[in-house]
Scaffold this active site. Sequence first.
Site, PDB file in Angstrom:
ATOM      1  CB  SER A 340      -2.583  -5.151  16.505  1.00 59.95           C
ATOM      2  OG  SER A 340      -3.289  -6.139  17.209  1.00 59.95           O
ATOM      3  CG  HIS A 399       0.575  -2.648  18.858  1.00 54.99           C
ATOM      4  ND1 HIS A 399       0.062  -2.813  20.130  1.00 54.99           N
ATOM      5  CD2 HIS A 399       0.129  -3.719  18.141  1.00 54.99           C
ATOM      6  CE1 HIS A 399      -0.648  -3.928  20.178  1.00 54.99           C
ATOM      7  NE2 HIS A 399      -0.623  -4.492  18.984  1.00 54.99           N
TER       8      HIS A 399
END
Length: 455
Positions: A340, A399
């Site tokens: 991610s 993230h």
Amino acid sequence: QMEAHRSSLERKSIGTRRTSEWSHPDLRVPKRDSKQKELVIVFPKSSSALGQHENDRNRQLNAFKKTKSKYKLRLNIRKIRDSHRLTEDFVLVAANIFKRFDKNRNGNISLEEFQEALQLIKRENSKKASEDALKIMEQIHRAGNDVRRKASTEINFNEFLSAVLMSRDAEEGEDGFEMKELIEEAGFFYGVGRALQTFYMPHRKNYAESYRCCPPPFVIPLASILLLFIFIYYVERDNRCEGERLGSTQLECPTVFDSIWAYHYDSAYKNEWWRFITYMVLHSSASHITSNLFLQVVVGVPLEMVHGPWRPFLLYVLGGLAGSFCVSIFDEKTNVVGASAGVYALVGAHVATIINYYPIMPFAWLRILVFTTLFAVDTGVAVYQKLHGQETSVSYSSHIGGAALGLLLGTIVLDEIKHHEDPLWRFVKNYTGLVITLVFFAVAIVYNIVSPQPT
């Protein structure tokens, strides 16, 4: 309409039938077969930058009429190539740049004056500026129509305009491209860059024209296939994986957290530094890898088609590293797997390309809206869950770290397409992101060495 322009010029005669003062706001230069051979551009005693803003044009033109001249440039239409392409706005801007180059105000730019201008605008040393001045001056002489000036060590205004017109369509590596770069940088340096855009913009390369399918993108697709095979391997290898077998969205495989490749909060404490990168190849569920692969291909492949395979891939890997560093600093006792952070680095890199190429990128405002919304939602959810003590399986720290890396470093890594841009803004934008990135990595490494999370 042309006859009306001619009569307007004749009414403004300043001495001879063939010489006129240029002040009509909508005038276009007559073609070579016109009776109007010569125009005179008159500068007031204290003239500001020209053509910057439409609201200033009338005030500036009135100043030309009311103020006694101090500096004049004579423009001979017959000595300029493609003179029918000239407009009053552009000639006034070019005259203003020419005036700045002409330090002794004699109506010609000497080699020494040209070299001094290059040192000032392009920030070159004297040796480099001297070489470039000779090269560009030769191009300017070749662009002019007066063969008697080919060996001259000075540039007059007619040659200067001819060279600028020739540079309009010049691409990198072609004759006139250096002149084009110089005029663009001089325009920004002297505050008339906006006016130059109307001259160069139709001939600038659009960002969409940079997409290329040959050779086809292969690094991001191969990385995606590799991640999928690794996930299948762990699913088939471990009978403890819960739920359906392959093909089910409910498929979960939490045992990947026990892998030697997964990131553990005590990785630095145990000196297992490879985990800060290798965790990216592992995924804990079908929904996890599906969402990552989808976004990775949708965002990564277009970047690879424009910027080649290795620049986006570099940001992808460094984004994963930035994500694990953020987890090690901001999340206590948290183990992480998944790509991610690398995927969000590609998203941040796409935002960086919007910043780099906004004037030549189609639907730039829509792209900004989409990615800004994505960042805002992700960050908002992370902050809300952090403040309310809610547990989640999503590492929002990774993230945000990956996205920030892609945005900050992407401005310089993906800044390779030639376009019209203020040199000072480009320098600040690129090196600010680079410095922030290097400082973050240095702090993160020192933090994990000095104060690692213990087992």
